[in-house]
Write a protein that holds these residues in place. Structure first.
Motif, mmCIF file in Angstrom:
data_model
loop_
_atom_site.group_PDB
_atom_site.id
_atom_site.type_symbol
_atom_site.label_atom_id
_atom_site.label_comp_id
_atom_site.label_asym_id
_atom_site.label_seq_id
_atom_site.Cartn_x
_atom_site.Cartn_y
_atom_site.Cartn_z
ATOM 1 N N SER A 194 0.824 -1.206 0.000
ATOM 2 C CA SER A 194 0.000 0.000 0.000
ATOM 3 C C SER A 194 0.858 1.255 0.000
ATOM 4 N N GLU A 195 1.892 1.242 0.841
ATOM 5 C CA GLU A 195 2.757 2.423 0.894
ATOM 6 C C GLU A 195 3.492 2.632 -0.426
ATOM 7 N N GLN A 196 3.923 1.505 -1.031
ATOM 8 C CA GLN A 196 4.611 1.622 -2.309
ATOM 9 C C GLN A 196 3.663 2.136 -3.391
ATOM 10 N N LEU A 197 2.412 1.591 -3.367
ATOM 11 C CA LEU A 197 1.417 2.040 -4.338
ATOM 12 C C LEU A 197 1.103 3.513 -4.151
ATOM 13 N N ALA A 198 0.936 3.914 -2.889
ATOM 14 C CA ALA A 198 0.642 5.326 -2.616
ATOM 15 C C ALA A 198 1.790 6.214 -3.084
ATOM 16 N N HIS A 199 3.021 5.735 -2.828
ATOM 17 C CA HIS A 199 4.179 6.521 -3.248
ATOM 18 C C HIS A 199 4.221 6.638 -4.767
ATOM 19 N N GLU A 200 3.957 5.508 -5.456
ATOM 20 C CA GLU A 200 4.001 5.514 -6.915
ATOM 21 C C GLU A 200 2.910 6.409 -7.496
ATOM 22 N N MET A 201 1.798 6.568 -6.791
ATOM 23 C CA MET A 201 0.717 7.423 -7.293
ATOM 24 C C MET A 201 0.948 8.875 -6.903
ATOM 25 N N ARG A 202 1.475 9.083 -5.702
ATOM 26 C CA ARG A 202 1.699 10.472 -5.266
ATOM 27 C C ARG A 202 2.771 11.148 -6.120
ATOM 28 N N THR A 203 3.798 10.396 -6.441
ATOM 29 C CA THR A 203 4.931 11.003 -7.156
ATOM 30 C C THR A 203 4.520 11.605 -8.496
ATOM 31 N N PRO A 204 3.861 10.828 -9.369
ATOM 32 C CA PRO A 204 3.451 11.470 -10.641
ATOM 33 C C PRO A 204 2.422 12.571 -10.442
ATOM 34 N N LEU A 205 1.550 12.418 -9.457
ATOM 35 C CA LEU A 205 0.574 13.469 -9.187
ATOM 36 C C LEU A 205 1.267 14.739 -8.699
ATOM 37 N N SER A 206 2.301 14.572 -7.879
ATOM 38 C CA SER A 206 3.061 15.752 -7.417
ATOM 39 C C SER A 206 3.778 16.424 -8.582
ATOM 40 N N HIS A 207 4.363 15.587 -9.458
ATOM 41 C CA HIS A 207 5.032 16.158 -10.636
ATOM 42 C C HIS A 207 4.036 16.910 -11.510
ATOM 43 N N LEU A 208 2.854 16.304 -11.664
ATOM 44 C CA LEU A 208 1.827 16.957 -12.479
ATOM 45 C C LEU A 208 1.383 18.267 -11.838
ATOM 46 N N ASP A 209 1.264 18.270 -10.515
ATOM 47 C CA ASP A 209 0.862 19.494 -9.821
ATOM 48 C C ASP A 209 1.931 20.571 -9.984
ATOM 49 N N ASN A 210 3.206 20.165 -9.921
ATOM 50 C CA ASN A 210 4.287 21.146 -10.098
ATOM 51 C C ASN A 210 4.263 21.737 -11.511
ATOM 52 N N ARG A 211 3.976 20.893 -12.511
ATOM 53 C CA ARG A 211 3.890 21.403 -13.876
ATOM 54 C C ARG A 211 2.739 22.398 -14.034
ATOM 55 N N LEU A 212 1.614 22.059 -13.386
ATOM 56 C CA LEU A 212 0.477 22.977 -13.435
ATOM 57 C C LEU A 212 0.815 24.291 -12.737
ATOM 58 N N LEU A 213 1.558 24.207 -11.653
ATOM 59 C CA LEU A 213 1.962 25.418 -10.932
ATOM 60 C C LEU A 213 2.866 26.290 -11.792
ATOM 61 N N LYS A 214 3.805 25.644 -12.512
ATOM 62 C CA LYS A 214 4.693 26.411 -13.393
ATOM 63 C C LYS A 214 3.910 27.043 -14.543
ATOM 64 N N ALA A 215 2.881 26.275 -15.003
ATOM 65 C CA ALA A 215 2.039 26.832 -16.071
ATOM 66 C C ALA A 215 1.290 28.057 -15.568
ATOM 67 N N LEU A 216 0.848 28.037 -14.306
ATOM 68 C CA LEU A 216 0.159 29.199 -13.740
ATOM 69 C C LEU A 216 1.108 30.371 -13.565
ATOM 70 N N GLU A 217 2.398 30.070 -13.238
ATOM 71 C CA GLU A 217 3.379 31.148 -13.058
ATOM 72 C C GLU A 217 3.702 31.826 -14.383
ATOM 73 N N ALA A 218 3.377 31.158 -15.487
ATOM 74 C CA ALA A 218 3.645 31.747 -16.812
ATOM 75 C C ALA A 218 2.559 32.720 -17.245
ATOM 76 N N SER A 219 1.635 33.068 -16.357
ATOM 77 C CA SER A 219 0.569 34.048 -16.596
ATOM 78 C C SER A 219 -0.272 33.704 -17.822
ATOM 79 N N PRO A 220 -0.963 32.548 -17.763
ATOM 80 C CA PRO A 220 -1.825 32.198 -18.895
ATOM 81 C C PRO A 220 -3.078 33.081 -18.893
ATOM 82 N N THR A 221 -3.882 32.927 -19.914
ATOM 83 C CA THR A 221 -5.128 33.694 -19.981
ATOM 84 C C THR A 221 -6.053 33.252 -18.856
ATOM 85 N N PRO A 222 -6.987 34.131 -18.443
ATOM 86 C CA PRO A 222 -7.885 33.767 -17.331
ATOM 87 C C PRO A 222 -8.622 32.449 -17.520
ATOM 88 N N PRO A 223 -9.197 32.151 -18.683
ATOM 89 C CA PRO A 223 -9.878 30.851 -18.812
ATOM 90 C C PRO A 223 -8.927 29.676 -18.599
#
Length: 441
Positions: free
Chosen positions: A232-261
């Protein structure tokens, strides 16, 4: 293990009780057998004596019979089962003998019975009719029988006491041995780490066999639990890691000042990621709590009074901001063996649930009393009768006070799983207004 609850103490007590019953039964049988033997012996002596006296009367007459009776009285010592006689006419006038008056025995039918001899003695007697106006009574004192029976009773009292004490001692020694061996099995169940030492027990008897089987079963369960936890811990780690990476990418996309929509969509995506992570963690917590249901390992005394007071003080500020009336009443000194973090999460879920579903201006109350028994009640819209049990199902979500469906639907499911892990029950009371969740033993 408390002696009053121990099966081994009850077995020893039962053995002692059975021993006492057996000793008393054996004494009673012996007493009755000896008493019957003594009475039969006295009856035979009387019958033999009567037969001799009847023969003397038949061959030598009344005077010779009276003389022989007096001789026998004179020659017989005063102690022991001494013979006593009474030769009298039908009117009861004494012709010979040492018995003062005729007892209530009918000589016409050779009646027997107990009679008084003197002021304090008792005896067995038989009355016979020798002639038309002559009757004979022969008796044997039975005082010595009482002494014999007293000695037998004393012997049984002393011997029986020693026997019962010996049974108690041997039973206690055997019970302590069994109690120790069963205690090892109970210890292994309370602390699975101890099972390894018992897994190799073999040989002796059924308890050794039970010990070995129990230890191996506990070890298998522990290994499966560890494997499940690791997976379970390994599965959670394997799922959290890509989700964290995806969240970081979304955060960087927001820092790039996209359009409001686009920014709005990115924020929604980040919220979904956080919800997925929270759902994953809740599912893991539910599974972990259910797998450890009834397990005592890891539990420690928790001051629920202090915990509930702290949480209520924390939530009072939030309730004030959302326009809710929030009150609590906590009995001091309420404790329970548990995991403080898990119990805190249980109570937090109940409070979150109440504030989420009760409209602004509504009231939420918390009550804790010994038991422990915790009640979180509100005057909100309540729960439909058909949904009273469904609300504890995973992924079931009701509508909040703004009319929308929020959350993952795992809060109450997790709360019940934590309650069951601690040997508690979480239920929804039947109320006419609002909801009332009750947590108790």
């Amino acid at each position: 293990m408390e002696a009053r609850r121990s099966i081994f103490s009850r077995i020893v007590a039962g053995a002692i009780g059975l021993s006492i019953v057996l000793v008393l039964a054996l004494w009673f049988v012996t007493h009755q057998t000896v008493l019957t033997t003594l009475e039969d012996g006295a009856a035979k002596e009387v019958d033999v004596d009567i037969a001799g006296l009847v023969d003397i009367y038949a061959t030598s007459g009344l005077d010779e019979l009276a003389e022989r009776i007096n001789d026998r009285i004179a020659l017989t010592p005063s102690e022991g089962n001494t013979p006593h006689y009474l030769l009298a006419n039908n009117a009861g006038e004494v012709i010979a003998g040492d018995i003062a008056r005729w007892p209530l025995l009918d000589p016409m039918v050779s009646e027997t019975g107990e009679i008084a001899i003197g002021a304090k003695s008792q005896g067995f007697a038989r009355a016979v009719q020798l002639g038309p106006d002559l009757r004979l009574l022969v008796a044997r004192r039975t005082d010595s029988n009482r002494a014999v029976l007293r000695n037998i009773a004393l012997a049984f009292a002393v011997g029986g006491t020693l026997f019962v004490l010996l049974v108690a001692l041997l039973g206690r020694i055997a019970a302590l041995g069994l109690q120790r061996r069963i205690g090892q099995i109970n210890l292994a169940f309370r602390d699975p780490a101890q099972a390894t030492n018992l897994a190799q027990v073999s040989g002796g008897d059924e308890i050794d066999e039970l010990t070995g089987h129990s230890a191996r079963a506990i070890t298998r369960h522990r290994n499966l639990s560890e494997a499940y936890k690791e997976t379970s811990e390994q599965l959670a780690h394997e799922m959290r890691t890509p989700l964290s990476h995806l969240d970081n990418r979304l955060l960087k996309a927001l820092e790039a000042s996209p359009t409001p929509p686009v920014a709005k969509r990115l924020m929604e995506a980040r919220s979904e990621i956080k919800r997925l992570v929270q759902t994953l963690e809740s599912l893991l917590d539910i599974a972990s709590s259910k797998s450890r249901r009834g397990e005592r390992a890891g539990l420690a005394p928790v001051d629920m009074s202090e915990m509930v007071n702290s949480l209520c003080e924390l939530y009072s500020g939030s309730a004030e901001e959302t326009g809710h009336s929030f009150t609590w009443e906590v009995e001091p000194g309420v404790t329970i063996d548990g995991e403080e973090r898990q119990l805190s999460r249980l109570i937090t879920n109940l409070l979150d649930n109440a504030l989420k579903y009760v409209p602004a201006g509504g009231a939420v109350s918390v009550t804790l009393k010994s038991g422990p028994e915790l009640v979180v009640a509100d005057n909100g819209p309540g729960v439909a009768p058909a949904d009273r049990e469904r609300i504890f199902d995973r992924f079931y979500r009701g509508r909040s006070n703004d009319g929308d469906v929020h959350g993952s639907g795992l809060g109450l499911a997790l709360a019940r799983a934590i309650a069951e892990r601690h040997g508690l029950t979480l239920s929804l009371d039947h109320t006419e207004v609002g909801s009332s969740f009750r947590l108790k033993k």
